[in-house]
Design a protein around this motif. Structure first.
Motif, PDB file in Angstrom:
ATOM      1  N   LEU A 190      -9.159 -18.572  27.437  1.00 42.91           N
ATOM      2  CA  LEU A 190      -8.190 -18.369  28.489  1.00 42.91           C
ATOM      3  C   LEU A 190      -8.933 -17.600  29.558  1.00 42.91           C
ATOM      4  O   LEU A 190     -10.140 -17.368  29.447  1.00 42.91           O
ATOM      5  CB  LEU A 190      -6.989 -17.594  27.961  1.00 42.91           C
ATOM      6  CG  LEU A 190      -6.153 -18.357  26.920  1.00 42.91           C
ATOM      7  CD1 LEU A 190      -5.137 -17.423  26.302  1.00 42.91           C
ATOM      8  CD2 LEU A 190      -5.460 -19.543  27.539  1.00 42.91           C
ATOM      9  N   VAL A 207      -1.643 -12.149  32.090  1.00 44.43           N
ATOM     10  CA  VAL A 207      -1.335 -13.557  32.280  1.00 44.43           C
ATOM     11  C   VAL A 207      -2.304 -14.383  31.463  1.00 44.43           C
ATOM     12  O   VAL A 207      -3.505 -14.117  31.436  1.00 44.43           O
ATOM     13  CB  VAL A 207      -1.384 -13.962  33.772  1.00 44.43           C
ATOM     14  CG1 VAL A 207      -2.748 -13.728  34.384  1.00 44.43           C
ATOM     15  CG2 VAL A 207      -0.958 -15.427  33.944  1.00 44.43           C
ATOM     16  N   ARG A 232      -3.546 -18.395  30.602  1.00 44.09           N
ATOM     17  CA  ARG A 232      -3.536 -19.735  31.183  1.00 44.09           C
ATOM     18  C   ARG A 232      -4.135 -20.733  30.207  1.00 44.09           C
ATOM     19  O   ARG A 232      -5.131 -20.452  29.536  1.00 44.09           O
ATOM     20  CB  ARG A 232      -4.319 -19.775  32.497  1.00 44.09           C
ATOM     21  CG  ARG A 232      -3.572 -19.223  33.685  1.00 44.09           C
ATOM     22  CD  ARG A 232      -4.410 -19.326  34.960  1.00 44.09           C
ATOM     23  NE  ARG A 232      -3.673 -18.788  36.088  1.00 44.09           N
ATOM     24  CZ  ARG A 232      -2.957 -19.508  36.942  1.00 44.09           C
ATOM     25  NH1 ARG A 232      -2.899 -20.826  36.811  1.00 44.09           N
ATOM     26  NH2 ARG A 232      -2.304 -18.935  37.925  1.00 44.09           N
ATOM     27  N   ARG A 290      -3.848 -25.424  29.399  1.00 43.24           N
ATOM     28  CA  ARG A 290      -3.391 -26.714  29.926  1.00 43.24           C
ATOM     29  C   ARG A 290      -2.470 -27.383  28.918  1.00 43.24           C
ATOM     30  O   ARG A 290      -2.568 -27.151  27.717  1.00 43.24           O
ATOM     31  CB  ARG A 290      -4.568 -27.637  30.226  1.00 43.24           C
ATOM     32  CG  ARG A 290      -5.384 -27.265  31.442  1.00 43.24           C
ATOM     33  CD  ARG A 290      -6.434 -28.342  31.686  1.00 43.24           C
ATOM     34  NE  ARG A 290      -7.309 -27.988  32.774  1.00 43.24           N
ATOM     35  CZ  ARG A 290      -7.057 -28.231  34.051  1.00 43.24           C
ATOM     36  NH1 ARG A 290      -5.937 -28.849  34.381  1.00 43.24           N
ATOM     37  NH2 ARG A 290      -7.902 -27.878  34.978  1.00 43.24           N
ATOM     38  N   THR A 349       5.802 -22.704  33.601  1.00 47.99           N
ATOM     39  CA  THR A 349       5.727 -21.249  33.684  1.00 47.99           C
ATOM     40  C   THR A 349       6.569 -20.649  32.561  1.00 47.99           C
ATOM     41  O   THR A 349       7.787 -20.847  32.529  1.00 47.99           O
ATOM     42  CB  THR A 349       6.238 -20.762  35.054  1.00 47.99           C
ATOM     43  OG1 THR A 349       5.511 -21.430  36.089  1.00 47.99           O
ATOM     44  CG2 THR A 349       6.079 -19.265  35.201  1.00 47.99           C
ATOM     45  N   ILE A 393       1.022 -19.386  31.620  1.00 47.10           N
ATOM     46  CA  ILE A 393       1.039 -20.495  32.570  1.00 47.10           C
ATOM     47  C   ILE A 393       0.319 -21.673  31.926  1.00 47.10           C
ATOM     48  O   ILE A 393      -0.847 -21.555  31.529  1.00 47.10           O
ATOM     49  CB  ILE A 393       0.377 -20.107  33.898  1.00 47.10           C
ATOM     50  CG1 ILE A 393       1.233 -19.054  34.611  1.00 47.10           C
ATOM     51  CG2 ILE A 393       0.181 -21.325  34.794  1.00 47.10           C
ATOM     52  CD1 ILE A 393       0.597 -18.480  35.851  1.00 47.10           C
ATOM     53  N   GLU A 447      -0.965 -25.267  32.739  1.00 48.99           N
ATOM     54  CA  GLU A 447      -1.259 -26.156  33.852  1.00 48.99           C
ATOM     55  C   GLU A 447      -1.200 -27.610  33.419  1.00 48.99           C
ATOM     56  O   GLU A 447      -1.279 -27.924  32.238  1.00 48.99           O
ATOM     57  CB  GLU A 447      -2.637 -25.814  34.419  1.00 48.99           C
ATOM     58  CG  GLU A 447      -2.728 -24.392  34.967  1.00 48.99           C
ATOM     59  CD  GLU A 447      -4.117 -24.027  35.440  1.00 48.99           C
ATOM     60  OE1 GLU A 447      -5.083 -24.690  34.998  1.00 48.99           O
ATOM     61  OE2 GLU A 447      -4.245 -23.090  36.252  1.00 48.99           O
ATOM     62  N   THR A 503       1.656 -15.725  41.154  1.00 51.52           N
ATOM     63  CA  THR A 503       2.620 -15.396  40.112  1.00 51.52           C
ATOM     64  C   THR A 503       3.373 -14.137  40.520  1.00 51.52           C
ATOM     65  O   THR A 503       2.762 -13.125  40.873  1.00 51.52           O
ATOM     66  CB  THR A 503       1.913 -15.179  38.767  1.00 51.52           C
ATOM     67  OG1 THR A 503       1.228 -16.378  38.402  1.00 51.52           O
ATOM     68  CG2 THR A 503       2.910 -14.828  37.682  1.00 51.52           C
TER      69      THR A 503
END
Length: 511
Positions: free
Chosen positions: A16, A94, A96, A98, A156, A178, A180, A193
């Motif tokens: 991440l 945060v 992240r 996919r 989100t 998050i 994506e 954000t």
């Protein structure tokens, strides 16, 4: 004020941001350049094309611990928050990934009480849902728990504990997630954000009581300090002049309902609770704004001012006086995006219910008749059910019940045991629920493990949209539809004192 950064090329394998966990900063970050394929079609939206990047596995450890943070701002007394973020970082991290990626997350509990992680809004296996006593054992101090699941939906989302939630989330034990993969290439020039949360803090940085009986029995106990991204006050950042900016808005507050609008720029609603819908211009929304109850999210697309130095503002209009959420200043060379004409995101991958074949069920959210009601129904589970003798501890119940679902409150008192489900459904079957609010207060109602379609409201002019939480106004009826997934799934109000004082239960979905 933090500058925006140009678009990146996405995330590396088995990672991440910054090796698994990054601090949520004030700056604008880009959308990924490539997007993973979507499967199902949301009416009027286009599925993502096939041939996206391969899925990856993200291994990370989330250490729940007490840490010092400058919630009140620079030069102010520090606050002993609970957080997953490293010492000295902003409170809210945060993560992240996919769509299609796999999360292997180990929770390490360094707090003085048990905890867990509920992955809010994520459609995942029931055993990974993070509800102590129902889907997993509590993670005691010094213990670890491994969560492993795939990410079926872009959007989100966020994560938080699910016992003593007003205390855990009140101290900041949350993170943004998050996922994506829902945006066509070149969809936006930058992304920001915006996580809204009040804090119940004294001037010395110490915490005030997170709940009061008066607040619990009414609209909730409100914070004393309003903040964004884990810091008191509004967010200030720069955005590319004339560019398209995706705003990921999250209401992470325990109590407050906000009404978000944009001043100084054109804006459109492009996703609700992480799921795409046909863009709706701000002027076409009810009251030219979008309401977010606790736990709700909204993605907006805005076009930054055409001249450097000009400002757009994100405002909460639900306050007695409009409250500035964020002030964004255009900076850098002007980007020639032309007239504002927002394109839709890719269609969500959520199974859609056939409402014509759906079974209807009604759930009423109202006041409790008292703690004794919970004891009377505690024997409702079959003797052979492994949950029949589960004794709930004081972190997961309160001393009395004030609220109920279908006149049944979540158990209370020292001898509370896990109650029977509010209803039993069949996996793979479509359902239409009518939710009825008989109280004089609004209730943002959340269903775990599912994204449902909001079909109709008796009091609001809502577009049909996908959500996992929806505001149920006083004396209102709302219809939602979904396809049931197997497991035991919580259903509750997300005003945290309301769920802790009884407005909570679970649905059993049999395979």
């Amino acid at each position: 004020m933090t500058d925006w950064r140009p678009p990146s090329e996405g995330l590396g394998r088995r990672s991440l941001i910054a090796g698994g966990l990054a601090a949520l900063a004030a700056g604008v970050v880009p959308l990924a350049a490539r997007d993973r394929s979507a499967v199902d079609r949301l009416q009027g939206l286009t599925p993502a094309p096939d041939g996206g990047p391969p899925s990856r596995t993200h291994d990370l450890t989330l250490v729940a611990a007490e840490r010092e943070a400058a919630v009140l701002g620079p030069g102010q007394p520090l606050t002993r928050v609970w957080s997953f973020a490293p010492e000295g970082s902003p409170v809210l991290p945060v993560l992240r990934a996919r769509v299609g990626d796999r999360i292997n997350a180990t929770l390490e509990n360094r707090l003085a009480q048990h905890t867990s992680i509920h992955w809010h809004g994520i459609r995942l296996p029931n055993g990974m849902d993070g509800v102590p006593y129902l889907t997993q054992a509590p993670v005691r101090p010094g213990e670890r728990f491994a969560y492993a699941f795939d990410l079926p939906d872009a959007g989100t989302f966020f994560l938080h504990p699910h016992c003593d939630e007003s205390g855990g989330a009140g101290r900041g034990l949350m993170a943004v997630l998050i996922v994506e993969g829902d945006a066509p290439p070149g969809y936006a020039d930058a992304e920001l954000t915006v996580a809204i949360k009040d804090w119940r803090l004294a001037q010395d940085g110490g915490f005030l009581p997170f709940e009061t009986k008066e607040g619990a029995g009414r609209a909730g106990t409100f914070g004393t300090i309003r903040g964004v991204n884990g810091v008191a006050g509004p967010l200030r950042a720069t955005v590319p002049t004339g560019g398209l900016v995706r705003l990921r808005l999250l209401n992470l507050d325990s109590t407050r309902i906000v009404q978000i609008g944009v001043e100084g720029a054109e804006a459109a609603l492009i996703a609700t609770d992480g799921h795409a819908l046909q863009p709706i211009a701000q002027d076409d929304l009810p009251d030219s704004a979008w309401r977010l109850g606790p736990a709700m999210r909204a993605d907006l697309l805005v076009q930054a001012p055409a001249r450097a130095g000009e400002i757009l503002r994100i405002v909460d209009f639900a306050s007695a006086e409009p409250w500035l959420v964020a002030e964004l200043t255009a900076a850098g060379p002007r980007l020639n995006r032309g007239p504002f004409a927002p394109k839709p995101l890719y269609a969500a991958t959520v199974p859609r219910a056939d409402t014509g074949a759906a079974e209807p069920l009604t759930f009423t959210f109202g006041a409790s008749s008292g703690a004794s009601a919970a004891a009377e129904i505690a024997a409702g589970l079959a003797p052979g059910d492994p949950l029949a003798k589960v004794l709930l501890d004081s972190l997961c119940v309160r001393d009395t019940s004030l609220w109920a679902v279908n006149q049944v409150p979540w158990p209370s008192g020292p001898d509370a045991v896990l109650p029977p489900p509010l209803g039993t459904l069949k996996a793979g079957r479509p359902y239409v629920f009518e939710w009825v609010n008989t109280t004089p207060h609004p209730h943002p109602i959340h269903l775990h493990g599912h994204a449902f379609e909001v079909l109709s409201s008796s009091r609001q002019k809502l577009p049909r949209h996908l959500a996992d939480t929806v505001i149920l106004n006083p004396r209102e009826r709302i219809e939602i539809a979904f396809v049931a997934a197997p497991g035991d799934w919580m259903l509750h109000c997300h005003i945290l004192e309301h769920l802790e004082y009884g407005m909570m239960g679970y649905l059993r979905v049999a395979a």
